[in-house]
Motif scaffolding. Structure first.
Motif, PDB file in Angstrom:
ATOM      1  N   UNK A 193       0.821  -1.195   0.000  1.00 16.67           N
ATOM      2  CA  UNK A 193       0.000   0.000   0.000  1.00 16.67           C
ATOM      3  C   UNK A 193       0.861   1.252   0.000  1.00 16.67           C
ATOM      4  N   UNK A 194       1.965   1.218   0.743  1.00 20.04           N
ATOM      5  CA  UNK A 194       2.900   2.357   0.747  1.00 20.04           C
ATOM      6  C   UNK A 194       3.344   2.669  -0.672  1.00 20.04           C
ATOM      7  N   UNK A 195       3.770   1.626  -1.388  1.00 18.13           N
ATOM      8  CA  UNK A 195       4.305   1.829  -2.736  1.00 18.13           C
ATOM      9  C   UNK A 195       3.225   2.297  -3.709  1.00 18.13           C
ATOM     10  N   UNK A 196       1.995   1.785  -3.539  1.00 15.01           N
ATOM     11  CA  UNK A 196       0.891   2.222  -4.409  1.00 15.01           C
ATOM     12  C   UNK A 196       0.564   3.693  -4.161  1.00 15.01           C
ATOM     13  N   UNK A 197       0.572   4.100  -2.906  1.00 14.97           N
ATOM     14  CA  UNK A 197       0.276   5.485  -2.588  1.00 14.97           C
ATOM     15  C   UNK A 197       1.396   6.413  -3.031  1.00 14.97           C
ATOM     16  N   UNK A 198       2.615   5.928  -3.016  1.00 13.55           N
ATOM     17  CA  UNK A 198       3.722   6.728  -3.525  1.00 13.55           C
ATOM     18  C   UNK A 198       3.556   6.984  -5.015  1.00 13.55           C
ATOM     19  N   UNK A 199       3.091   5.988  -5.741  1.00 15.11           N
ATOM     20  CA  UNK A 199       2.872   6.170  -7.177  1.00 15.11           C
ATOM     21  C   UNK A 199       1.794   7.227  -7.425  1.00 15.11           C
ATOM     22  N   UNK A 200       0.730   7.207  -6.601  1.00 12.49           N
ATOM     23  CA  UNK A 200      -0.333   8.202  -6.747  1.00 12.49           C
ATOM     24  C   UNK A 200       0.192   9.601  -6.461  1.00 12.49           C
ATOM     25  N   UNK A 201       1.042   9.714  -5.451  1.00 14.64           N
ATOM     26  CA  UNK A 201       1.622  11.014  -5.117  1.00 14.64           C
ATOM     27  C   UNK A 201       2.554  11.491  -6.221  1.00 14.64           C
ATOM     28  N   UNK A 202       3.257  10.553  -6.862  1.00 12.46           N
ATOM     29  CA  UNK A 202       4.167  10.908  -7.954  1.00 12.46           C
ATOM     30  C   UNK A 202       3.405  11.571  -9.093  1.00 12.46           C
ATOM     31  N   UNK A 203       2.231  11.042  -9.398  1.00 10.63           N
ATOM     32  CA  UNK A 203       1.416  11.618 -10.471  1.00 10.63           C
ATOM     33  C   UNK A 203       1.116  13.080 -10.168  1.00 10.63           C
TER      34      UNK A 203
ATOM     35  N   UNK B 179       5.248  12.541   5.094  1.00  5.64           N
ATOM     36  CA  UNK B 179       6.087  12.816   3.927  1.00  5.64           C
ATOM     37  C   UNK B 179       5.429  12.388   2.622  1.00  5.64           C
ATOM     38  N   UNK B 180       4.244  11.836   2.686  1.00  9.46           N
ATOM     39  CA  UNK B 180       3.597  11.238   1.512  1.00  9.46           C
ATOM     40  C   UNK B 180       3.450  12.220   0.358  1.00  9.46           C
ATOM     41  N   UNK B 181       3.117  13.469   0.651  1.00  9.04           N
ATOM     42  CA  UNK B 181       2.862  14.444  -0.410  1.00  9.04           C
ATOM     43  C   UNK B 181       4.096  14.702  -1.279  1.00  9.04           C
ATOM     44  N   UNK B 182       5.298  14.416  -0.743  1.00 12.23           N
ATOM     45  CA  UNK B 182       6.540  14.699  -1.470  1.00 12.23           C
ATOM     46  C   UNK B 182       6.927  13.569  -2.415  1.00 12.23           C
ATOM     47  N   UNK B 183       6.163  12.546  -2.496  1.00 11.94           N
ATOM     48  CA  UNK B 183       6.338  11.343  -3.319  1.00 11.94           C
ATOM     49  C   UNK B 183       7.768  10.866  -3.311  1.00 11.94           C
ATOM     50  N   UNK B 184       8.395  10.736  -4.491  1.00 11.03           N
ATOM     51  CA  UNK B 184       9.786  10.278  -4.576  1.00 11.03           C
ATOM     52  C   UNK B 184      10.684  11.404  -5.076  1.00 11.03           C
ATOM     53  N   UNK B 185      10.308  12.626  -4.790  1.00 14.20           N
ATOM     54  CA  UNK B 185      11.074  13.786  -5.238  1.00 14.20           C
ATOM     55  C   UNK B 185      12.095  14.162  -4.157  1.00 14.20           C
ATOM     56  N   UNK B 186      13.383  13.921  -4.386  1.00 14.71           N
ATOM     57  CA  UNK B 186      14.380  14.145  -3.329  1.00 14.71           C
ATOM     58  C   UNK B 186      14.471  15.585  -2.867  1.00 14.71           C
TER      59      UNK B 186
ATOM     60  N   UNK C 116      13.888  16.372   1.035  1.00  8.24           N
ATOM     61  CA  UNK C 116      14.927  16.977   1.882  1.00  8.24           C
ATOM     62  C   UNK C 116      14.441  18.301   2.455  1.00  8.24           C
ATOM     63  N   UNK C 117      13.697  19.059   1.656  1.00 10.97           N
ATOM     64  CA  UNK C 117      13.151  20.320   2.142  1.00 10.97           C
ATOM     65  C   UNK C 117      12.175  20.076   3.283  1.00 10.97           C
ATOM     66  N   UNK C 118      11.368  19.033   3.145  1.00 14.59           N
ATOM     67  CA  UNK C 118      10.348  18.733   4.149  1.00 14.59           C
ATOM     68  C   UNK C 118      10.961  18.329   5.486  1.00 14.59           C
ATOM     69  N   UNK C 119      12.085  17.624   5.450  1.00 14.18           N
ATOM     70  CA  UNK C 119      12.693  17.151   6.699  1.00 14.18           C
ATOM     71  C   UNK C 119      13.781  18.097   7.203  1.00 14.18           C
ATOM     72  N   UNK C 120      13.941  19.240   6.534  1.00 12.37           N
ATOM     73  CA  UNK C 120      14.923  20.217   6.987  1.00 12.37           C
ATOM     74  C   UNK C 120      16.354  19.814   6.721  1.00 12.37           C
TER      75      UNK C 120
END
Length: 341
Positions: free
Chosen positions: A83-93, A163-170, A174-178
């Motif tokens: 489910x984590x990976x499926x939701x990451x794909x949705x966030x990537x879109x 962190x879900x909203x940031x998908x796989x965008x580094x 990194x900005x989100x976690x400071x």
């Protein structure tokens, strides 16, 4: 002749010293009180658990910038790694679409009150995440740095939904976690099943509030007086500690060096008792990574790299791993997944 009695400098006095030194060296001073006020003015809302769809999650992100209404009730933590990976794909879109159309990038769906409510209720998510540079994400790598003396590892993470909203965008992550973004580096996201890690390994994860980290440090730092730990884990002392660090950095003092620490304490006229409190606080910094930006309210402190504006960030989690294993071992045993970014 009577001997002169020195009292330890107040936070205000240290702040003035730090500001003067910072002005001479072009170093910024954070207004920690403003951040504390921001937290004090936020009212946590009751928890409501509902099952969202991926579309609802993404829709809530797009609406977040237009309304202060809580979106927390629309978000339920994932229960499986699939489910984590499926939701990451949705966030990537959502992120790719925004970048291609010039629309604003997705932002956190959580309001400040939502995040404070999560802190108050305690950690209830199974999956935590940590971003590391890919050169450290080899089969023989570990989640965090392993202390060669204790053979243990401590590191800071956050929950997946934070962190879900940031998908796989580094860059977004990194900005989100400071964390400073290195555009020449490759990054890997570690998704950790904290439940399995606790059962099959020896990892403990919690939200690092003042109370939680105080209790943890008292049990773990056997050579540090408990009363000194209690004294340094307060909002008031956090402001003072940050000022100490600013002054030490400006003067080129290495507080890890015992001799330099002692000379620094004498130069700023700390009493013996206050020097022990500072030593306790710096031990917590060195051993656990709770640096001068640690707020004790369970949230990160974010600074916009462009505007310099400081704000409350996401809910953070802290992990102690008493039996750190290689990433390959953790992946082979379904405790962790490495995701190249």
């Amino acid at each position: 002749m009577m001997s002169q009695v020195h009292s330890s400098p107040t936070s205000y006095e240290l702040g003035q010293i730090a500001k003067q030194k910072a002005a001479n060296s072009n170093t910024s001073i954070i207004d920690a009180q403003a951040l504390n006020n921001e937290v004090a003015n936020a009212t946590p809302k009751p928890r409501v658990n509902t099952v969202p769809t991926a579309a609802k999650i993404l829709a809530s992100k797009n609406q977040n910038s237009k309304s202060n209404k809580s979106n927390k009730s629309n978000i339920k933590p994932p229960v499986t790694m699939a489910e984590v990976q499926a939701r990451m794909q949705a966030a990537t879109v959502a992120v790719v679409t925004a970048r291609n159309t010039g629309a604003p990038l997705p932002t956190s769906p959580y309001t400040l009150a939502d995040k404070l409510d999560i802190v108050e209720q305690g950690l209830d998510e199974k999956y935590i995440v940590r971003i590391i540079e890919s050169e450290n994400a080899t089969d023989e790598g570990t989640v965090g740095w392993v202390n060669p003396q204790t053979k243990q590892s401590t590191y800071w993470t956050t929950t997946y939904t934070q962190l879900e909203y940031a998908d796989k965008d580094p860059e977004l992550i990194t900005s989100a976690v400071g964390k400073p973004y290195n555009d020449t580096a490759d990054y890997t996201l570690l998704v950790i099943d904290a439940d399995r890690a606790a059962i099959e390994g020896d990892m403990k994860t919690f939200i690092p509030t003042y109370d939680n980290l105080t209790n943890f440090a008292k049990a773990d730092l056997e050579d540090t007086p408990a009363d000194a730990i209690t004294a340094c884990m307060t909002p008031q002392y956090s402001a003072k500690y940050e000022a100490f660090i600013k002054v030490a950095d400006t003067d080129g003092v290495d507080l890890k060096d015992t001799k330099e620490f002692s000379e620094f304490a004498q130069n700023i006229q700390l009493t013996e008792a206050d020097a022990k409190v500072l030593s306790a606080r710096h031990s917590i910094n060195r051993k656990y990574g709770a640096n001068e930006q640690f707020q004790g309210n369970g949230l990160t402190r974010n600074t916009d790299p462009v505007t310099g504006k400081v704000s409350q960030g996401m809910v953070e989690t802290f992990s102690q791993d008493k039996n750190p294993q290689t990433l390959k071992y953790l992946e082979d045993n379904n405790i962790l997944v490495r995701i190249a970014l």
